[in-house]
Design an enzyme around this catalytic site. Structure first.
Site, short mmCIF file in Angstrom:
data_model
loop_
_atom_site.label_atom_id
_atom_site.label_comp_id
_atom_site.label_asym_id
_atom_site.label_seq_id
_atom_site.Cartn_x
_atom_site.Cartn_y
_atom_site.Cartn_z
N HIS A 1 -16.12 -40.33 46.65
CA HIS A 1 -16.85 -39.02 47.12
C HIS A 1 -16.59 -37.89 45.79
O HIS A 1 -15.69 -38.33 44.82
CB HIS A 1 -15.97 -38.31 48.12
N HIS B 1 -7.34 -44.12 51.90
CA HIS B 1 -8.22 -42.72 51.05
C HIS B 1 -7.11 -42.43 49.65
O HIS B 1 -6.00 -42.12 50.02
CB HIS B 1 -8.17 -41.62 52.21
N HIS B 2 -7.77 -42.04 48.90
CA HIS B 2 -7.22 -41.14 47.47
C HIS B 2 -7.89 -40.09 47.29
O HIS B 2 -9.09 -40.08 46.55
CB HIS B 2 -7.42 -42.19 46.45
N GLU B 3 -7.55 -38.96 47.95
CA GLU B 3 -8.06 -37.56 47.07
C GLU B 3 -7.46 -37.31 46.15
O GLU B 3 -6.05 -37.19 46.20
CB GLU B 3 -7.93 -36.57 48.32
N GLU C 1 -20.80 -33.25 56.08
CA GLU C 1 -19.59 -32.50 55.99
C GLU C 1 -20.04 -30.64 55.80
O GLU C 1 -19.78 -29.96 56.51
CB GLU C 1 -18.47 -32.50 54.84
N GLU D 1 -23.60 -31.31 44.62
CA GLU D 1 -23.42 -31.23 45.86
C GLU D 1 -24.38 -29.73 46.13
O GLU D 1 -23.76 -28.72 46.66
CB GLU D 1 -22.45 -31.03 46.60
C1 NOJ Z 1 -14.40 -34.10 49.94
C2 NOJ Z 1 -14.96 -35.31 50.61
O1 NOJ Z 1 -16.34 -35.48 50.67
C3 NOJ Z 1 -14.66 -35.37 52.25
O2 NOJ Z 1 -15.48 -36.46 52.70
C4 NOJ Z 1 -13.03 -35.38 52.32
O3 NOJ Z 1 -12.74 -35.30 53.60
C5 NOJ Z 1 -12.47 -34.30 51.71
N1 NOJ Z 1 -13.00 -34.08 50.20
C6 NOJ Z 1 -10.92 -34.34 51.52
O4 NOJ Z 1 -10.62 -35.48 50.65
CA CA Z 2 -17.72 -33.72 49.30
#
Ligand code: NOJ
Ligand code: CA
Length: 683
Positions: free
Chosen positions: A464, A393-395, A489, A190
């Site tokens: 992501h 969503h899976h962060e 973002e 990025e």
């Molecule tokens: C980075 C991701 O690119 C973004 O879209 C997301 O909201 C945040 N991480 C939190 O998971």
């Molecule tokens: Ca990101």
């Protein structure tokens, strides 16, 4: 006939075609025990050719286009651990040439029918002395470039082995200009792209790496089918010679392998116009065939989400008075989606794990335990009643071990609740599990495991912090889209003022050559009142144009629902498709401007997006992509005369005109501006 039956029939038709092609290929193929030590192989139309040969018992290739050298003699081979390297002492045992031509259909995509046509040379090398280990190299020469991969056949003296480096070279003919982003940095993939002369780049560079040569040729060096290997980065070794640098494991090994073993394809796309790099489908063609038999559940979609509100600090991922993912808030988004022809609602911050520094250590994430104020059953029932799908969503916070330990259950949990899309995330500046690069073989294996697990649970992925795209969507069409590169973002909080106006005019010629990107366009409240130090560096018309310019099968309307109310320009987002019959790049210069027209896959309508960097410009395009003899109603969303991305971004004019294919259209783009057009075919 339903869609599935159509697929079966088409599949049969293509199989017959492929069989015929293979029979023909066999008839014209050459196969010999080698007395030759060099070979030339040309593309089907003769434009591109590749030379392979041994020099002092080392393997080299070079590439020509219309007789002119594009790649000078470049070395091939490997540095191995413990055993001797596989880089010299070679002799050619056998070679084989074949031709191939096939048209195949993408289940979804930027173009439905893809032509895959090339001539192939397979060279079987063996060490002359000693262990006589064997190494094969497969070269494919297309009209739009070349590709090659190494194959380590099963053999007695090479079983389990470790690659310490791949010494593949790309020796360029001059100190070309190069569009690159740096590798080995905490923010992974990025970074802004910069344009420099090769010898001005100090960093190791990610691919796709786009080069502009002085001879009006554009090159893209990348890889295809990265499945169980380390990602290839490139560094300038000496002169104009780029060398491959594989992203290592934390122990320094680049790749753990066991014969039989194949590397990804190394690719060089060659085009006269930069836009032709975009309509080259070599990367997809080099990937394996679809392994997901029934694709009827895989569907492109537009979506809104509980997302931008966190990025502009209006609500939080974690618990508290401003928690975003509450049942009530999600229902509000569902209502909005269902009223506006948007199929999905993304919900971030719904599960346990967001209340500590998750970006530093994601081990607290639990993927089956919702926060108490988010009732997943109520929400998914409500979504179903409104014809909307939830996007889960899976962060992971980069805690891959923690994620893999829960993966099976986590996907089953969403599947049980009828959630068929998951956005994943891997934020962590220290890498995966705090030590492995995202682009290492460790990372590649993890991402692959996620795609395969998702396919079994009928789940489509939007990844992501991904590894770069290398065409895996052909093999796993549930691998829909990914971030990778700076998306919207960065405009919400980027300390460097966000993405500059030229950013989106670079992406189609660089990052997007790998595959679709979840850029998340559609911010209407461009000045971001919630974050006074930031703004989006485009006009409103350019936000609309991005839906056509930046291809993604999942396309977000990223702003808050209230910012779309009473906005006539929102009609374009309601109408723009996410699945295309065809794509044409009408013009473009990297980092300056680009205009793309795409035909809807489900109607006869065309859509156009044109965007500029910080320069105002006037572009005239021919409408000859429209069907001759028919009238179209063009709804044009354009920058008004006073529009400017900095101080007058919302100045948009919407007008209608009747047009035909023999007309042309003049596009007036503001500084940081754009234009979007919907052409509907009139009866
Ligand atoms: C980075 C991701 O690119 C973004 O879209 C997301 O909201 C945040 N991480 C939190 O998971
Ligand atoms: Ca990101």
């Amino acid at each position: 006939m339903n869609r599935k039956n159509q697929y079966v029939l088409r599949g049969f038709f293509y199989k017959v075609l492929i069989t015929l092609a293979l029979i023909l290929a066999f008839m014209v193929s050459g196969c010999d025990s080698a007395t030759k030590s060099s070979f030339e192989i040309t593309s089907p139309d003769g434009r591109v050719s590749l030379n392979f040969g041994l020099k002092n018992d080392s393997a080299f290739y070079s590439v020509f286009r219309q007789g002119n050298k594009v790649i000078e003699d470049s070395k091939l081979g490997f540095i191995l651990d413990e055993v001797d390297d596989l880089a010299s002492g070679f002799t050619i045992k056998e070679f084989n040439t074949t031709s191939f031509s096939e048209t195949w259909e993408q289940p979804w995509g930027e173009k439905r029918e893809i032509l895959n046509e090339y001539n192939e040379l397979v060279v079987n090398l063996s060490e002359r002395e000693g262990l006589k280990r064997r190494l094969d190299i497969i070269f494919r020469v297309f009209d739009d470039g070349v590709a090659f991969r190494y194959v380590f056949p099963e053999q007695e003296h090479l079983k389990e082995f470790r690659i310490m480096d791949e010494i593949t070279e790309f020796s360029l003919t001059d100190n070309h200009e190069v569009w690159s982003q740096p590798a080995y940095r905490p923010d992974r993939y990025e970074y802004l792209y910069s344009r420099k002369r090769l010898n001005e780049v100090a960093d190791t560079m990610h691919t796709p790496l786009t080069l502009e040569t002085g001879e009006d040729l554009y090159l893209s060096v990348h890889e295809a089918a990265l499945t169980d290997y380390a990602a290839m980065t490139l560094f300038l070794k000496e002169g104009n010679r780029l060398e491959c640098d594989l992203v290592p494991w934390s122990d320094g090994v680049k790749v753990y392998a066991e014969t039989p073993f194949s590397t990804p394809w190394r690719t060089i796309q060659i085009a006269e116009k930069p836009g032709d790099l975009i309509t080259s489908y070599m990367i997809l063609n080099l990937n394996e065939l679809n392994r997901v038999e029934d694709v009827s559940w895989i569907k492109p979609a537009k979506y809104v989400g509980i997302w931008w509100e966190m990025h502009i600090n209006k609500s939080t991922w974690g618990q508290g008075p401003n928690h975003g993912a509450t049942t009530e808030n999600v229902k509000k988004y569902i209502d909005f989606a269902s009223e506006n022809n948007l199929g999905g609602v993304l919900v971030e911050g719904w599960n346990l794990g967001w209340d500590s520094d998750w970006w530093n250590d994601g081990n607290g994430f639990n993927f089956t335990t919702p926060y108490p104020d988010f009732d997943i059953k109520e929400v998914t029932d409500y979504a179903a009643s409104k014809g909307v799908e939830l996007i889960g969503h899976h962060e992971t916070g980069g805690a891959v071990d923690n994620y893999e330990a829960q993966m099976e259950e986590a996907y089953a949990f969403y599947e049980k609740h009828g959630v068929n899309y998951i956005k994943t995330g891997y934020v962590n500046p220290r890498g995966m599990n705090g030590k492995e690069w995202h682009h290492s073989q460790f990372g590649v294996r993890h991402y692959r495991k996620a795609v395969e697990t998702a396919a079994r649970h009928h789940i489509m992925l939007d990844v992501h912090e991904p590894i770069k795209a290398t065409g895996i969507r052909r093999t796993y069409p549930n691998m829909m889209t990914r971030e990778g590169s700076r998306g919207m973002e960065f405009n919400a909080w980027g300390a460097d003022g966000g993405n500059p106006p030229e950013h989106e005019t670079i992406l189609p010629f660089t990052r997007l050559l790998g595959g679709p990107m979840d850029f998340t366009p559609g911010i209407f409240n461009i000045s971001i009142p919630e974050n006074p130090n930031n703004q989006v560096n485009t006009t409103l018309a350019k936000q609309l144009a991005l839906y056509v310019v930046i291809y993604s099968p999942l396309q977000m309307a990223a702003d808050l629902p209230e910012n779309y109310l009473n906005q006539p320009a929102f009609q374009f987002i309601r109408e723009v498709p996410v699945d295309w019959e065809d794509t044409r790049v009408l013009n473009g210069e990297i980092g300056e401007y680009i205009t793309i027209a795409r035909q809807d896959r489900n109607s006869e309508d065309w859509f156009l997006g044109s965007i500029s960097d910080e320069e105002e410009r006037t572009l005239t395009i021919s409408l000859d992509f429209l069907e001759p003899g028919h009238k179209y109603n063009a709804v044009i969303y354009r920058d008004d005369t006073q529009a400017h991305y900095k101080n007058n971004p919302l100045d948009i004019l919407i007008e209608e005109r009747e047009v035909t294919s023999d007309m042309s259209l003049t596009l007036q783009l503001a500084s940081g501006g754009g234009q979007a057009v919907h052409f509907s075919k009139l009866e």
